[in-house]
Design an enzyme around this catalytic site. Structure first.
Site, short mmCIF file in Angstrom:
data_model
loop_
_atom_site.label_atom_id
_atom_site.label_comp_id
_atom_site.label_asym_id
_atom_site.label_seq_id
_atom_site.Cartn_x
_atom_site.Cartn_y
_atom_site.Cartn_z
CG HIS A 1 -18.18 12.22 6.13
ND1 HIS A 1 -18.84 13.38 5.86
CD2 HIS A 1 -16.93 12.57 6.52
CE1 HIS A 1 -18.01 14.40 6.08
NE2 HIS A 1 -16.85 13.93 6.47
CG LEU B 1 -1.78 10.09 3.84
CD1 LEU B 1 -2.72 10.82 4.77
CD2 LEU B 1 -0.70 11.03 3.34
CB ALA B 2 -0.32 4.23 6.70
N GLY B 3 1.41 3.80 4.18
CA GLY B 3 2.37 2.96 3.47
C GLY B 3 3.54 3.74 2.92
N GLY C 1 0.83 -1.21 0.00
CA GLY C 1 0.00 0.00 0.00
C GLY C 1 0.86 1.25 0.00
CG HIS D 1 -15.77 9.13 5.15
ND1 HIS D 1 -15.20 9.46 3.96
CD2 HIS D 1 -15.08 9.81 6.10
CE1 HIS D 1 -14.19 10.31 4.18
NE2 HIS D 1 -14.10 10.51 5.46
CB SER E 1 -14.45 18.92 3.12
OG SER E 1 -13.88 19.25 4.36
NE ARG F 1 -11.23 8.84 10.26
CZ ARG F 1 -11.39 9.98 9.57
NH1 ARG F 1 -10.89 11.11 10.04
NH2 ARG F 1 -12.07 9.99 8.45
NE ARG G 1 -15.77 13.42 9.72
CZ ARG G 1 -14.64 13.17 9.08
NH1 ARG G 1 -14.19 11.93 9.01
NH2 ARG G 1 -13.96 14.13 8.52
#
Lengths: 263, 639, 227
Positions: free
Chosen positions: B266, B43-45, B40, B401, B284, B435, B330
């Site tokens: 969301h 962002l993390a990968g 992946g 989401h 957003s 979240r 949310r």
């Protein structure tokens, strides 16, 4: 709300990278005008599968115009007739009933066709890997506000950084040049104080790599800007060229792109 | 089996520092003897791969896209939180920690969340150094805005494309390591399995999406950063290719899946508008800073929105939650939207939409100011909905989401399967049952830049270098053969239904029964339906073309949908087992008299980690109790 | 020195050479036009101008300059065009179209610069043969057609008054203007010149100069044909 239209599609079908391609016609009737262009193709594919025929391969992912996966040419226009729009954000309400649409993949030597409307754009990443970054390791960064960047400069850098790497600029250019993509990547970093240390080395390497990947040169027809779904300006090409020439003719750092530089 | 989260002890504020200080280090000479596989490039990968490579590990990165820049992190719009307190409005690491843990309805680990808040500030520094063009003030300092569920302005943003810019920053870092040769980037590779030897992760099986070749990739550790599973609902804001395959197949090989029922719906998405609808588009949450949410007070009020006077408008969030108003978290915003629509006050053709109105903000700040903040979002809305949101209120409705659930990991982000690390949305760790906005980007980058580079060390150093297997290892060969067989089986099916039709049927059922509100009856019914569809899938699916050795998008989808058809059952089972409401998990049987989520801390203050027992078999539940020292468990109130 | 070769054989470097030589040629054309406009005044003025030009150092400079600039300009552009053709690949588009909102003339000019240039080459060859290579015969009076020794003006009028030559010169002159319409601003782009305030001036000024050059030269065969 129940508006529907009929369209005729003429689609480039090519079963594999080496295979011979040809156009095939499909009639799509009763398409909701609220559907997106790709949703219309989903509908066509569903129909084809139900008839035991091969669905049309096309790249797509986020379907909200930001990942840059999608893209093909509709009646000679990259991403279709709307400006500032990826094909996934193009909606059928844009078309009149009875419209004849010719769908072709991006055509460029550096973007070989994989299947049907799908092309391989990994050449873009080869360009980015030739210096398209700021060489900072994690853990070295000073406090974010220690580097002041004016609102206008940050905004302009953003304009360049908004490039999604979809390849429409290459597709629309008569020379299949990647100048807009490469210059946007170069320009983003060149606008910011953080990008200065590697500014000339970066542009020299990226431009040379672009050429090595088999993209054409810029003839300044400005088709790329018109086709760009993110509205990236051709001004970045001018700035990129200036930096490139400076790098090659004036600065020490940009003299050679094969000076064994790594990282 | 007792789940050991390996959470450090001692004062909350010093746990991470002290943990880092006691980690077994690997010398630079030895680091290059370890090969880490990262799956992946979100962002993390991307951040993990580049950081591990910077440290000296040999890294191979796998993505099913043509380019790492396409990972779905790119679509995150609003922003990223960080406890910088640049606005001098009283923010601090503790406040960010507290807001996050409260926002998650007290179903996350204190230590993890505190660490997340702690490293948040470093992320901004790193991103700026990489050249991420965050919004600035005229004086050159960084700008901030506020997000749901908090009372400070701590969100950094780059217009409405923050995820894109952060991803490009992380990917640029990754490409730098590709440039140095420290990272090998393999695009067009779909991960199909984890290779395990004696229960430890030793590699993956991947299928080349261009030539169909299935082969093994072996190494010393596997890092999964493969995102969330919102596409279980068919319609979601996730990208079309987002899937559960990597984590699900790891789960089938022994990794526990934690809290799969914790999913986020969301509140501000563009409503469904037709039969061909393939995905939903998010608007957003930052729009709620200036947009006001309302529905007509009268049921079935068919007047045009601008013809409805203020007296007839029901600003339900502002009325019910005067302190947070339109900026409630949310889950609360989504549930209330569903509630007013169920009451018959919804708008639009379907009656399942509410207004998000910028009339007052435009009158107050001017059209230009609104355009500067949200221009690209307004344009996107106009393209999709065909209406000008500067003149007519947006119509919005909640959509799946984000998924808080994921593979279970300990404090070091390692799953119960040694050698398998899980980052970002793919793990379950930091968000609890809900979240907060602008926290996903924060977690993905925190995991990749600042956690895994340290925490992968102890596992690797304990094993020692050079102990990886080769592709000839019997386990690697077997895993490859299994994937080949499964692919052949899929291609051999000569059914009548398209892959999508199964995805749609089961996903829509999930959305209805396991979405914003759930009941025991509905969940039981859904499990039966999933089983039925799954059985049919393996007899009646039609995959064309039949070639396995070229690009075959239907085959790719079939692998993914086959996994959703198994995974969805676990999600329902988890929802069924959690007899309480918390955050995004709302069980109709458990609500307060005001209709808010009714937690049961007595019985459910735990992480539910499921162990796979075979498809169709009842999974085994392992509980990791959650203990709270720094915060007091309370009924969330945003009034 | 390999860096220099590498730089000027790169796409951007080749374009730079094409741009520099192009602007040099524009400069030549401006001088050429100013001189030629003497045609409209008395015979002696034009002939004296021609005489002083040819007896001075300027003609050597122009000859040498042109002998360098022309081949370089054409060479670089053709070389780029070959690369560009390759970059598109074997399979082109079935449908041609644009998404540009600039005026059609500007778009067409930008896409036809190369082909227009190649046609111009043919025109220039004829022109050089007419008035440069036959300069000696005009000077010594063997040009024929009743043109006296050194009477360039009569030679020009004699040539241009033949309808096919007149038409060719009119078309060639217009084509030159068309070529420069895109060429002048593109040359500046090739240097990397960009400024939000001055670029529009270059674009407009370049277009105006191209128009003046094009119409200026065209006016001569037209004048001859109409008189």
């Amino acid at each position: 709300m129940s508006d529907t239209i009929n369209v005729t599609l003429e689609v480039w079908r090519q079963p594999g990278a080496k295979a011979q391609g040809r156009f095939e016609r499909y009639e799509m009737n009763g398409v909701s005008t609220h559907a997106s262009f790709l949703e219309m193709l989903d509908g066509l594919n569903e129909k084809l599968i139900n008839e035991g025929k091969e669905p049309i391969a096309f790249e797509h992912d986020c379907r909200e115009g930001i990942c840059g996966s999608c893209g093909f040419v509709i009646n000679g226009q990259a991403h279709g007739p709307d400006r500032g729009t990826t094909v996934c954000q193009l909606h059928m309400r844009r078309f009149k009933s009875g419209t004849h649409l010719v769908l072709e993949p991006w055509r460029a030597k550096a973007f070989p066709v994989v299947r049907d409307l799908m092309v391989d754009r990994t050449s873009f990443d080869k360009i980015q890997a030739a210096g398209g970054y700021n060489g900072v390791n994690v853990g070295n960064a000073p406090d974010a506000n220690a580097i002041l960047v004016g609102k206008e400069a940050a905004g302009e850098a953003f304009d360049a950084a908004a490039c999604i790497g979809c390849g429409a600029c290459v597709a629309a250019c008569k020379n299949a040049s990647a100048m807009l993509f490469t210059s946007a990547k170069v320009g983003h970093f060149a606008m910011l104080p953080q990008g200065q240390p590697e500014r000339y080395r970066r542009v020299a390497r990226m431009f040379d790599e672009m050429e090595a990947q088999g993209f054409g040169a810029c003839s300044w027809t400005q088709e790329c800007e018109a086709a760009c779904p993110k509205g990236i300006s051709v001004k970045w090409i001018s700035r990129g060229k200036r930096d490139y020439l400076k790098a090659k003719l004036v600065k020490d750092s940009g003299q050679s792109s094969d000076d064994g530089f790594a990282g | 089996m007792v789940l050991d989260s390996k959470t450090p002890t001692g004062p909350l504020e010093t746990r991470w520092t002290s943990h880092k200080g006691h980690i077994q280090l690997i010398g630079p000479i030895n680091k290059r003897k370890y090969h880490v596989i990262v799956v992946g490039t979100g962002l993390a990968g991307a951040s993990a791969a580049s950081t591990l490579a910077e440290l000296g590990y040999r890294v191979t990165v796998v993505t099913f896209h043509d380019s790492p820049r396409r990972a779905h992190s790119v679509a995150a719009q609003g922003g990223i939180n960080a406890a910088k307190n640049y606005q001098n409005d009283g923010d601090s690491v503790f406040r960010l920690f507290y807001d996050t843990i409260k926002g998650g309805d007290f179903r996350a680990r204190e230590s993890n969340v505190y660490r997340l808040a702690e490293v948040s500030a470093n992320i901004i520094d790193q991103a700026v150094a990489q050249g991420v063009p965050f919004a600035r003030e005229y004086g050159g300092t960084l700008a901030n805005r506020t997000f749901g569920g908090v009372l400070v302005s701590r969100t950094f943003y780059a217009r409405g494309q923050t995820g894109q810019q952060l991803l490009y920053g992380a990917v640029a870092g990754l490409m730098r390591q590709v440039d140095t040769g420290q990272v090998k980037l393999l695009p067009f590779k779909d991960m199909l399995d984890v290779i395990t030897v004696d229960g430890e992760a030793r590699g993956i099986v991947m299928r080349d999406l261009l030539d169909g070749k299935i082969e093994a990739l072996t190494g010393d550790a596997v890092v999964l950063a493969t995102g969330g599973y919102s596409n279980a609902f068919f319609l979601s804001t996730n990208a079309m290719k987002s899937n559960v395959t990597a984590t699900w197949r790891a789960h089938k090989k022994g990794a526990f899946f934690a809290n799969p029922c914790f999913t986020q719906i969301h509140p501000t998405c563009i409503p469904v508008h037709g039969d061909l609808q393939s995905k939903l588009t998010l608007m957003s949450e930052s729009l709620r800073n200036d947009g006001r949410v309302w529905v007509p007070r009268k049921k079935d009020d068919k007047r045009a929105p601008n013809d409805i006077p203020d007296a007839d408008r029901y600003y339900y969030l502002e009325e019910k939650y005067p302190t947070f108003g339109n900026m409630v978290p949310r889950d609360v915003a989504s549930r209330n939207a569903k509630y007013v629509c169920d009451q018959g006050m919804g708008v639009g053709a379907s009656g399942y939409a509410v207004y998000l109105d910028f009339r007052d903000a435009i009158a107050r700040l001017g059209r230009q100011a609104i355009s500067a903040k949200y221009g690209n979002l307004f344009e996107m809305y106009e393209k999709i909905a065909g209406e000008d949101p500067y003149k007519v209120p947006m119509r919005i409705y909640p959509a799946p989401h984000y998924t808080m659930g994921g593979l279970w990991v300990d404090y070091d982000l390692m799953s119960n399967m040694p050698g398998l690390f899980v980052l970002g949305e793919a793990n379950f760790s930091d968000h609890g049952a809900n979240r907060l906005g602008a926290s996903a980007l924060m977690q993905g980058l925190a995991d990749g830049y600042f956690v895994i580079p340290y925490t992968i060390g102890p596992y690797l150093s304990a094993r020692g270098p050079g102990k990886g297997i080769t592709n000839d290892h019997p386990e690697a060969k077997k895993a490859v053969q299994d994937a080949v067989d499964k692919t052949k089986r899929l291609l051999s099916l000569n059914g009548k239904r398209s892959v999508d039709s199964f995805h749609r049927a089961v996903g829509m059922k999930m959305l209805d029964k396991c979405g914003m509100s759930r009941s025991a009856a509905g969940l039981t019914e859904t499990i039966a339906f999933i089983r039925e569809q799954r059985a049919e899938f393996w007899e009646n699916v039609s995959i064309i073309p039949k070639d396995g050795d070229t690009a075959n998008q239907e085959l790719e989808k079939a692998h993914r949908v086959a996994d959703f058809l198994e995974f969805n059952e676990l999600m329902c089972q988890d929802a069924l087992a959690r007899n309480e409401s918390c955050g995004g998990h709302f069980r109709e049987e458990y609500q307060t008299p005001e209709g808010e989520a009714q937690r049961d801390d007595e019985n459910y203050c735990h992480v539910a980690a499921w162990e796979h027992r075979g498809v169709g078999e009842a999974p085994t539940l392992h509980k990791e109790p959650l203990t709270f020292e720094a915060v007091k468990l309370s009924q969330r109130s945003y009034k | 020195m390999s860096w220099l070769v590498k730089t000027f054989t790169s796409h951007t470097g080749r374009k730079l050479l094409a741009g520099i030589t192009g602007l040099g040629l524009v400069l030549f054309l401006v001088m050429h036009l100013i001189g030629n406009l003497q045609l409209f005044s008395s015979s002696s003025a034009f002939n004296e101008y021609a005489h002083s030009l040819h007896s001075g150092f300027l003609i050597v400079l122009a000859d040498v300059g042109l002998l360098i600039a022309f081949p370089l300009h054409i060479g670089m552009v053709v070389w780029l065009a070959i690369d560009n053709k390759k970059a598109r690949g074997a399979q082109g588009y079935k449908v041609a179209n644009t998404k540009q909102k600039r005026n059609l003339a500007a778009v067409l000019a930008s896409k036809s610069t190369l082909y227009g240039g190649l046609v111009l080459l043919f025109f220039v060859a004829i022109h050089v043969w007419h008035f440069r290579l036959q300069h000696e015969s005009i000077a010594n009076g063997t040009f024929g057609g009743g043109v006296g020794p050194g009477d360039l003006k009569s030679a020009v009028i004699a040539t241009l008054s033949k309808p096919h030559w007149g038409a060719l010169y009119a078309i060639g002159s217009l084509l030159t203007g068309w070529h420069l319409f895109h060429g002048i601003q593109a040359a500046f782009r090739s240097f990397g010149a960009y400024h939000p305030r001055y670029t529009p001036i270059i674009v407009k000024g370049g277009g105006a100069l191209a128009t003046i050059i094009g119409l200026g030269f065209t006016s001569m065969p037209i004048w001859v044909l109409l008189r």
